[in-house]
Design a protein around this motif. Structure first.
Motif, PDB file in Angstrom:
ATOM      1  N   LYS A 140       0.829  -1.201   0.000  1.00 34.52           N
ATOM      2  CA  LYS A 140       0.000   0.000   0.000  1.00 34.52           C
ATOM      3  C   LYS A 140       0.875   1.267   0.000  1.00 34.52           C
ATOM      4  CE  LYS A 140      -0.946   0.391   4.996  1.00 34.52           C
ATOM      5  NZ  LYS A 140      -2.030   0.596   5.977  1.00 34.52           N
ATOM      6  N   CYS A 141       2.097   1.082  -0.521  1.00 40.39           N
ATOM      7  CA  CYS A 141       3.051   2.186  -0.747  1.00 40.39           C
ATOM      8  C   CYS A 141       3.446   2.892   0.544  1.00 40.39           C
ATOM      9  CB  CYS A 141       2.473   3.188  -1.738  1.00 40.39           C
ATOM     10  SG  CYS A 141       2.021   2.457  -3.317  1.00 40.39           S
ATOM     11  N   ASP A 142       3.530   2.150   1.637  1.00 42.51           N
ATOM     12  CA  ASP A 142       3.904   2.738   2.917  1.00 42.51           C
ATOM     13  C   ASP A 142       5.250   2.153   3.372  1.00 42.51           C
ATOM     14  OD1 ASP A 142       4.081   3.883   5.409  1.00 42.51           O
ATOM     15  OD2 ASP A 142       1.987   3.506   5.948  1.00 42.51           O
ATOM     16  N   GLY A 143       6.323   2.666   2.790  1.00 44.65           N
ATOM     17  CA  GLY A 143       7.656   2.187   3.157  1.00 44.65           C
ATOM     18  C   GLY A 143       8.005   2.518   4.591  1.00 44.65           C
ATOM     19  N   ASP A 144       7.511   3.654   5.086  1.00 40.54           N
ATOM     20  CA  ASP A 144       7.788   4.048   6.469  1.00 40.54           C
ATOM     21  C   ASP A 144       7.248   3.020   7.453  1.00 40.54           C
ATOM     22  OD1 ASP A 144       9.100   6.606   6.063  1.00 40.54           O
ATOM     23  OD2 ASP A 144       7.167   7.314   5.341  1.00 40.54           O
ATOM     24  N   LEU A 145       6.016   2.539   7.204  1.00 36.64           N
ATOM     25  CA  LEU A 145       5.430   1.528   8.081  1.00 36.64           C
ATOM     26  C   LEU A 145       6.197   0.220   7.981  1.00 36.64           C
ATOM     27  CD1 LEU A 145       3.302   0.453   9.999  1.00 36.64           C
ATOM     28  CD2 LEU A 145       1.781   0.068   8.030  1.00 36.64           C
ATOM     29  N   ALA A 146       6.588  -0.151   6.766  1.00 33.82           N
ATOM     30  CA  ALA A 146       7.349  -1.393   6.589  1.00 33.82           C
ATOM     31  C   ALA A 146       8.653  -1.348   7.377  1.00 33.82           C
ATOM     32  CB  ALA A 146       7.628  -1.630   5.110  1.00 33.82           C
ATOM     33  N   PHE A 147       9.333  -0.205   7.346  1.00 38.01           N
ATOM     34  CA  PHE A 147      10.593  -0.047   8.081  1.00 38.01           C
ATOM     35  C   PHE A 147      10.336  -0.009   9.587  1.00 38.01           C
ATOM     36  CE2 PHE A 147      14.606   2.810   8.554  1.00 38.01           C
ATOM     37  CZ  PHE A 147      15.344   1.704   8.979  1.00 38.01           C
ATOM     38  N   GLU A 148       9.281   0.675   9.993  1.00 47.22           N
ATOM     39  CA  GLU A 148       8.956   0.786  11.415  1.00 47.22           C
ATOM     40  C   GLU A 148       8.638  -0.580  12.006  1.00 47.22           C
ATOM     41  OE1 GLU A 148       8.830   2.460  14.967  1.00 47.22           O
ATOM     42  OE2 GLU A 148       9.350   3.516  13.125  1.00 47.22           O
ATOM     43  N   LEU A 149       7.976  -1.429  11.250  1.00 50.85           N
ATOM     44  CA  LEU A 149       7.667  -2.783  11.721  1.00 50.85           C
ATOM     45  C   LEU A 149       8.941  -3.547  12.070  1.00 50.85           C
ATOM     46  CD1 LEU A 149       4.834  -3.729   9.204  1.00 50.85           C
ATOM     47  CD2 LEU A 149       4.605  -3.758  11.693  1.00 50.85           C
TER      48      LEU A 149
ATOM     49  N   LYS B  37      11.958  -2.238  12.831  1.00 48.42           N
ATOM     50  CA  LYS B  37      12.619  -1.630  13.994  1.00 48.42           C
ATOM     51  C   LYS B  37      11.888  -1.976  15.286  1.00 48.42           C
ATOM     52  CE  LYS B  37      12.652   2.541  12.107  1.00 48.42           C
ATOM     53  NZ  LYS B  37      12.913   3.991  11.919  1.00 48.42           N
ATOM     54  N   LYS B  38      10.556  -1.994  15.246  1.00 48.17           N
ATOM     55  CA  LYS B  38       9.772  -2.336  16.429  1.00 48.17           C
ATOM     56  C   LYS B  38       9.951  -3.799  16.803  1.00 48.17           C
ATOM     57  CE  LYS B  38       5.109  -1.785  18.339  1.00 48.17           C
ATOM     58  NZ  LYS B  38       3.717  -1.333  18.063  1.00 48.17           N
ATOM     59  N   ALA B  39      10.073  -4.648  15.785  1.00 48.56           N
ATOM     60  CA  ALA B  39      10.285  -6.075  16.054  1.00 48.56           C
ATOM     61  C   ALA B  39      11.567  -6.301  16.840  1.00 48.56           C
ATOM     62  CB  ALA B  39      10.333  -6.851  14.734  1.00 48.56           C
ATOM     63  N   ILE B  40      12.588  -5.491  16.530  1.00 44.24           N
ATOM     64  CA  ILE B  40      13.871  -5.614  17.219  1.00 44.24           C
ATOM     65  C   ILE B  40      13.778  -5.059  18.638  1.00 44.24           C
ATOM     66  CG2 ILE B  40      16.295  -4.906  17.195  1.00 44.24           C
ATOM     67  CD1 ILE B  40      16.012  -4.691  14.109  1.00 44.24           C
ATOM     68  N   SER B  41      13.208  -3.860  18.770  1.00 45.10           N
ATOM     69  CA  SER B  41      13.195  -3.179  20.072  1.00 45.10           C
ATOM     70  C   SER B  41      12.196  -3.783  21.060  1.00 45.10           C
ATOM     71  CB  SER B  41      12.898  -1.692  19.883  1.00 45.10           C
ATOM     72  OG  SER B  41      11.615  -1.518  19.291  1.00 45.10           O
ATOM     73  N   GLU B  42      11.003  -4.193  20.572  1.00 46.37           N
ATOM     74  CA  GLU B  42       9.972  -4.671  21.485  1.00 46.37           C
ATOM     75  C   GLU B  42       9.920  -6.185  21.618  1.00 46.37           C
ATOM     76  OE1 GLU B  42       6.095  -3.058  21.036  1.00 46.37           O
ATOM     77  OE2 GLU B  42       6.802  -0.996  20.735  1.00 46.37           O
ATOM     78  N   TYR B  43      10.178  -6.886  20.541  1.00 44.95           N
ATOM     79  CA  TYR B  43      10.028  -8.344  20.562  1.00 44.95           C
ATOM     80  C   TYR B  43      11.359  -9.097  20.498  1.00 44.95           C
ATOM     81  CZ  TYR B  43       5.226  -6.968  19.513  1.00 44.95           C
ATOM     82  OH  TYR B  43       3.984  -6.383  19.545  1.00 44.95           O
ATOM     83  N   LYS B  44      12.463  -8.340  20.420  1.00 46.71           N
ATOM     84  CA  LYS B  44      13.804  -8.936  20.390  1.00 46.71           C
ATOM     85  C   LYS B  44      13.956  -9.928  19.235  1.00 46.71           C
ATOM     86  CE  LYS B  44      14.277  -6.580  24.117  1.00 46.71           C
ATOM     87  NZ  LYS B  44      14.867  -5.221  24.002  1.00 46.71           N
ATOM     88  N   ILE B  45      13.317  -9.617  18.127  1.00 44.47           N
ATOM     89  CA  ILE B  45      13.398 -10.477  16.949  1.00 44.47           C
ATOM     90  C   ILE B  45      14.632 -10.106  16.138  1.00 44.47           C
ATOM     91  CG2 ILE B  45      12.293 -11.060  14.751  1.00 44.47           C
ATOM     92  CD1 ILE B  45       9.598 -10.511  16.108  1.00 44.47           C
ATOM     93  N   LEU B  46      15.381 -11.114  15.718  1.00 39.63           N
ATOM     94  CA  LEU B  46      16.526 -10.873  14.844  1.00 39.63           C
ATOM     95  C   LEU B  46      16.040 -10.859  13.398  1.00 39.63           C
ATOM     96  CD1 LEU B  46      19.270 -13.138  16.448  1.00 39.63           C
ATOM     97  CD2 LEU B  46      19.063 -10.654  16.594  1.00 39.63           C
ATOM     98  N   PRO B  47      16.129  -9.712  12.721  1.00 43.99           N
ATOM     99  CA  PRO B  47      15.645  -9.639  11.345  1.00 43.99           C
ATOM    100  C   PRO B  47      16.564 -10.376  10.378  1.00 43.99           C
ATOM    101  CG  PRO B  47      16.748  -7.605  11.921  1.00 43.99           C
ATOM    102  CD  PRO B  47      16.716  -8.449  13.173  1.00 43.99           C
ATOM    103  N   ARG B  48      16.049 -10.633   9.191  1.00 51.07           N
ATOM    104  CA  ARG B  48      16.832 -11.220   8.113  1.00 51.07           C
ATOM    105  C   ARG B  48      16.836 -10.237   6.946  1.00 51.07           C
ATOM    106  NH1 ARG B  48      14.103 -17.023   7.377  1.00 51.07           N
ATOM    107  NH2 ARG B  48      15.540 -17.073   5.605  1.00 51.07           N
TER     108      ARG B  48
ATOM    109  N   GLU C 271      19.012   4.888   4.825  1.00 57.06           N
ATOM    110  CA  GLU C 271      18.783   4.633   6.246  1.00 57.06           C
ATOM    111  C   GLU C 271      18.465   3.163   6.489  1.00 57.06           C
ATOM    112  OE1 GLU C 271      15.665   7.233   7.467  1.00 57.06           O
ATOM    113  OE2 GLU C 271      16.882   9.059   7.334  1.00 57.06           O
ATOM    114  N   VAL C 272      17.685   2.578   5.601  1.00 57.66           N
ATOM    115  CA  VAL C 272      17.383   1.145   5.721  1.00 57.66           C
ATOM    116  C   VAL C 272      18.667   0.331   5.592  1.00 57.66           C
ATOM    117  CG1 VAL C 272      16.148  -0.813   4.722  1.00 57.66           C
ATOM    118  CG2 VAL C 272      15.026   1.417   4.860  1.00 57.66           C
TER     119      VAL C 272
END
Length: 558
Positions: free
Chosen positions: A110-119, A121-132, A154-155
């Motif tokens: 839905k053309c929302d790159g900011d939300l995709a990036f925020e998801l 960052k939040k996964a790392i800070s709140e859920y301690k998920i290691l991204p790939r 920035e990404v």
């Protein structure tokens, strides 16, 4: 409750197993939908499960989110996906990396790159998920598509901070957005990142590269006058094939497809490509890592003695894996070992290097057995008298010895061992493959006749010349009948004719330097001030090498 039967259009289920719970039925049904990419049925099943207060777990939610993110061509997929994601969080179900990646894809849809990036960052800070790497893709590609270059950078910076490096698809997108945004220094940097990341580029990456070089901006940037000697020195320090100091020259680029001859000559411009070696700083680190691992697994005193011996005798141009050659095409089960084969290899290397002995690594147990034969004893004693034989101690793994010697001495290694064991994986796959290409010599015996397969005369990798031209290898099969296709990228001939006379003798020096029979020739240290592009996303400054010449002033890019 039999969900699969109650939901309209749901797949037929097998006979219900004894004690199968409604949750188990639901899982089986949505798994079937996932295999068939059947989003409509899966959503029907989900609505039915919610209406009957079924207890949904992490697996259920992730499967549904995957289906939504994989069906973005359907209008309902994005809205349904976010509704499922909100339900998951409201149910206190902890998301996983798969959850975040699927939802980030929905955000990008839905053309929302900011939300995709925020998801992410939040996964790392709140859920301690290691991204790939795939977790960052939706945000990165959406920012690139919208030509939001700064956000795309920035990404990338965030990825690198998490120890994740972009691969070809990501680098190509960053290269393209940099060109579209007028960030020529970034384009230059991403070309070098691409050189480090892949050997050959895909057609989609070729489009991004061609798009840049055919742009008006590409013809405008670069230094008209530069320190030719400095460029030459830096290329040698880097191991050949690139300098990394910025765009050279000005004027329109010509992008053509060409083949490269066996000796490395471009069929389009005639430039001689080189065999690129690993630079000295990387090689020293590599040798130290081998030494550290060997000291952990071998008796420290034994390997320490070998290192000391090598320091005192290290003038070899080739190291020989004696066991690999001696057992070649022999009956290993019966203890067959051909010393004559090993002798043929040693003599061939001795002849090629103008009467310089190679170093043979052979286990002490094998040496003792061979010494019992008078003819073998005479040969081994000759090698020892010329410091051409090192016997590894009992209980040791001779792989560590011949590998360390070849890396430390920056010389050739004669072995058919492809070094795929887990111990070699510990050394870093990408770097190791690059080192092997330049240093490993394969061999074969056909009716007793030796054939050595020397390292290639040039490296199949993106190359940047001292004149500022580029050669880019393309993916695709090649054989004895069909050669690989390359992009040959040069400034317009009018520019080349002005600088060719100045650079000809320097180019000859570079080619001859990388044409020596030993692997030492293309190895040199990367000194302070030479850019290391393996991780950093900071731009290069193409003005650092210019002696004179001004760049056209333009409005600053974002």
């Amino acid at each position: 409750m039999e969900i699969a039967k109650q939901a309209k259009g749901a797949p037929r289920m097998k006979k219900k197993r004894k004690n199968q719970t409604p949750e188990m039925e639901f899982r089986f049904a949505i798994d079937t939908c996932s295999k068939n990419n059947d989003l409509s049925t899966a959503l029907s099943l989900y609505e039915k499960a919610v209406s009957e207060n079924l207890h949904l777990n992490q697996y259920h939610f992730n499967t549904l989110l995957y289906l939504c993110s994989n069906s973005l061509q359907r209008e309902s997929a994005v809205d349904s996906g976010f509704r499922i994601f909100d339900h998951m969080l409201a149910s206190k179900i902890t998301p996983t990396e798969a959850t975040i990646t699927a939802t980030a894809r929905l955000a990008a849809a839905k053309c929302d790159g900011d939300l995709a990036f925020e998801l992410v960052k939040k996964a790392i800070s709140e859920y301690k998920i290691l991204p790939r790497l795939r977790s960052y893709g939706p945000a990165l590609f959406e920012f690139c598509r919208e030509v939001e270059a700064v956000k795309a950078y920035e990404v990338e910076d965030h990825m690198v901070s998490m120890g994740i490096l972009p691969e070809e698809q990501e680098i190509a997108a960053l290269l393209k957005v940099s060109g579209d945004a007028g960030r020529e220094e970034r384009v230059y940097m991403y070309l070098h990142k691409l050189r480090n990341a892949v050997k050959c580029v895909s057609e989609s990456t070729v489009e991004a590269i061609e798009g840049w070089f055919q742009s008006e901006l590409a013809s405008e940037v670069g230094s008209l006058n530069w320190d030719v000697g400095l460029v030459k020195d830096v290329i040698l320090r880097n191991g050949g094939g690139w300098h990394g100091l910025g765009w050279l020259g000005k004027g329109k680029w010509e992008v053509q497809r060409a083949s490269v001859g066996l000796e490395g000559s471009c069929g389009c411009c005639g430039e001689r490509l080189v065999c690129i070696d690993v630079d000295r700083a990387e090689t020293e680190k590599f040798a130290e890592s081998i030494s550290s691992l060997a000291m952990e697994r071998e008796a420290k005193s034994n390997f320490g003695e070998f290192k000391e011996w090598l320091d005192n005798h290290g003038e070899f141009e080739a190291v020989v894996d004696g066991a690999n050659i001696g057992f070649y095409q022999q009956n290993f089960a019966d203890g067959g070992f051909s010393l004559s084969q090993l002798d043929i290899v040693v003599k061939e290397l001795y002849s090629r290097s103008k009467r310089k002995w190679p170093l043979v690594i052979l286990h002490n147990k094998r040496v003792r057995e061979l010494m019992e034969n008078p003819s073998s004893q005479e040969l081994l004693e000759e090698w020892r008298a010329n410091d051409a034989l090192y016997s590894t101690p009992y209980g040791s793994n001779d792989d560590w010895y011949w590998l360390y010697a070849a890396v430390k001495l920056k010389c050739l290694l004669v072995t058919n061992d492809e070094m795929r064991d887990h111990i070699f994986e510990l050394l870093g796959r990408n770097f190791f493959l690059k080192w092997k290409e330049r240093h490993q010599v394969h061999f074969t015996f056909v009716k007793g006749a030796l054939k050595l397969q020397m390292p290639p005369s040039y490296s199949t990798v993106i190359q940047e010349s001292a004149q500022g031209s580029w050669h880019v290898p393309l993916e695709g099969e090649c054989s004895a009948e069909t050669s690989r296709t390359w992009l040959c990228i040069n400034r317009h001939k009018s520019f080349n004719s002005e600088v060719s006379a100045t650079l000809d003798h320097h180019e000859d020096d570079l080619v001859s330097h990388c044409d020596q029979p030993t692997a030492n020739s293309c190895n040199a240290a990367t000194e302070n001030g030479i850019h290391n592009l393996s991780n950093s996303s900071q731009p290069l400054n193409d003005r650092t090498i210019a002696k004179a010449g001004k760049r056209k002033e333009r409005s600053p890019s974002p």
